[in-house]
Design a protein around this motif. Structure first.
Motif, PDB file in Angstrom:
ATOM      1  N   ARG A  15       0.698  -1.456   0.055  1.00  0.00           N
ATOM      2  CA  ARG A  15       0.255  -0.213   0.114  1.00  0.00           C
ATOM      3  C   ARG A  15       0.730   1.282   0.588  1.00  0.00           C
ATOM      4  O   ARG A  15       1.466   2.438  -0.394  1.00  0.00           O
ATOM      5  CB  ARG A  15      -0.866   0.439   1.012  1.00  0.00           C
ATOM      6  N   LEU A  16       1.978   1.299   0.593  1.00  0.00           N
ATOM      7  CA  LEU A  16       2.901   1.948   0.806  1.00  0.00           C
ATOM      8  C   LEU A  16       3.706   2.837  -0.293  1.00  0.00           C
ATOM      9  O   LEU A  16       3.150   3.701  -1.054  1.00  0.00           O
ATOM     10  CB  LEU A  16       3.895   2.208   1.662  1.00  0.00           C
ATOM     11  N   ALA A  18       2.334   1.895  -3.054  1.00  0.00           N
ATOM     12  CA  ALA A  18       1.764   2.354  -4.479  1.00  0.00           C
ATOM     13  C   ALA A  18       0.807   3.666  -4.187  1.00  0.00           C
ATOM     14  O   ALA A  18       0.901   4.744  -4.946  1.00  0.00           O
ATOM     15  CB  ALA A  18      -0.072   0.731  -4.561  1.00  0.00           C
ATOM     16  N   ASP A  19       0.644   3.715  -2.937  1.00  0.00           N
ATOM     17  CA  ASP A  19      -0.089   5.234  -2.782  1.00  0.00           C
ATOM     18  C   ASP A  19       1.425   6.007  -2.447  1.00  0.00           C
ATOM     19  O   ASP A  19       0.675   7.609  -2.494  1.00  0.00           O
ATOM     20  CB  ASP A  19      -0.425   5.093  -1.543  1.00  0.00           C
ATOM     21  N   GLN A  20       2.330   5.722  -1.653  1.00  0.00           N
ATOM     22  CA  GLN A  20       3.855   7.078  -1.708  1.00  0.00           C
ATOM     23  C   GLN A  20       4.979   6.625  -2.406  1.00  0.00           C
ATOM     24  O   GLN A  20       5.260   6.065  -1.745  1.00  0.00           O
ATOM     25  CB  GLN A  20       3.466   7.433  -0.082  1.00  0.00           C
ATOM     26  N   TRP A  24       8.087   5.445  -0.297  1.00  0.00           N
ATOM     27  CA  TRP A  24       8.451   4.517  -0.424  1.00  0.00           C
ATOM     28  C   TRP A  24       9.636   4.126  -0.356  1.00  0.00           C
ATOM     29  O   TRP A  24      11.192   2.760   0.087  1.00  0.00           O
ATOM     30  CB  TRP A  24       8.077   3.586  -1.079  1.00  0.00           C
TER      31      TRP A  24
END
Length: 138
Positions: A15-16, A18-20, A24
């Protein structure tokens, strides 16, 4: 502390990423190292004067929390942080989870619980609903 938790949580790592993606890229190596070592180090990276070590606490094959020690970077060099991590890991391995004995339940008056359905266990470790335990009277 976050890197210690992320090191065991592939769902959160994905998730990290993909989102940030920028965050990352900055954290990926440190998170991977934390997974390898079993603890995460912050060598005055987040705050220039503070160093930290965090060791995850495992439950059901997942890191649920972490124990962290932080302090002035001048007093916590990398070698000392590795020693602290090893000590925390040793203490955690020696600790045995204790299953509370709910045989001696006492009413725990809580505002709004007029039925008296909340009890506390004798070790004060947790509130327990009356329905979740069998209370035997002598």
């Amino acid at each position: 502390m976050g890197h210690a938790l992320l090191s065991s949580r592939t769902d959160l790592r994905h998730r990290l990423a993909a989102d940030q993606p920028t965050a990352w890229k900055e954290a990926a190596d440190s998170i991977e190292q934390a997974g390898t070592d079993g603890y995460a180090l912050d060598l005055a990276d987040f705050h220039p004067d503070i160093s930290c070590v965090a060791v995850p606490l495992w439950e059901d094959d997942r890191a649920r929390a972490a124990i962290a020690v932080a302090g002035p970077a001048t007093r916590l060099p990398e070698a000392r942080l590795h020693q602290i991590a090893a000590h925390i890991q040793k203490v955690i391995k020696g600790a045995r989870p204790q299953t509370p004995d709910h045989s001696d339940m006492q009413p725990w008056p809580i505002r709004g619980d007029s039925a008296g359905g909340i009890y506390r266990c004798p070790t004060l470790c947790c509130p327990v609903r009356r329905e979740s335990v069998t209370i035997e009277k002598a």
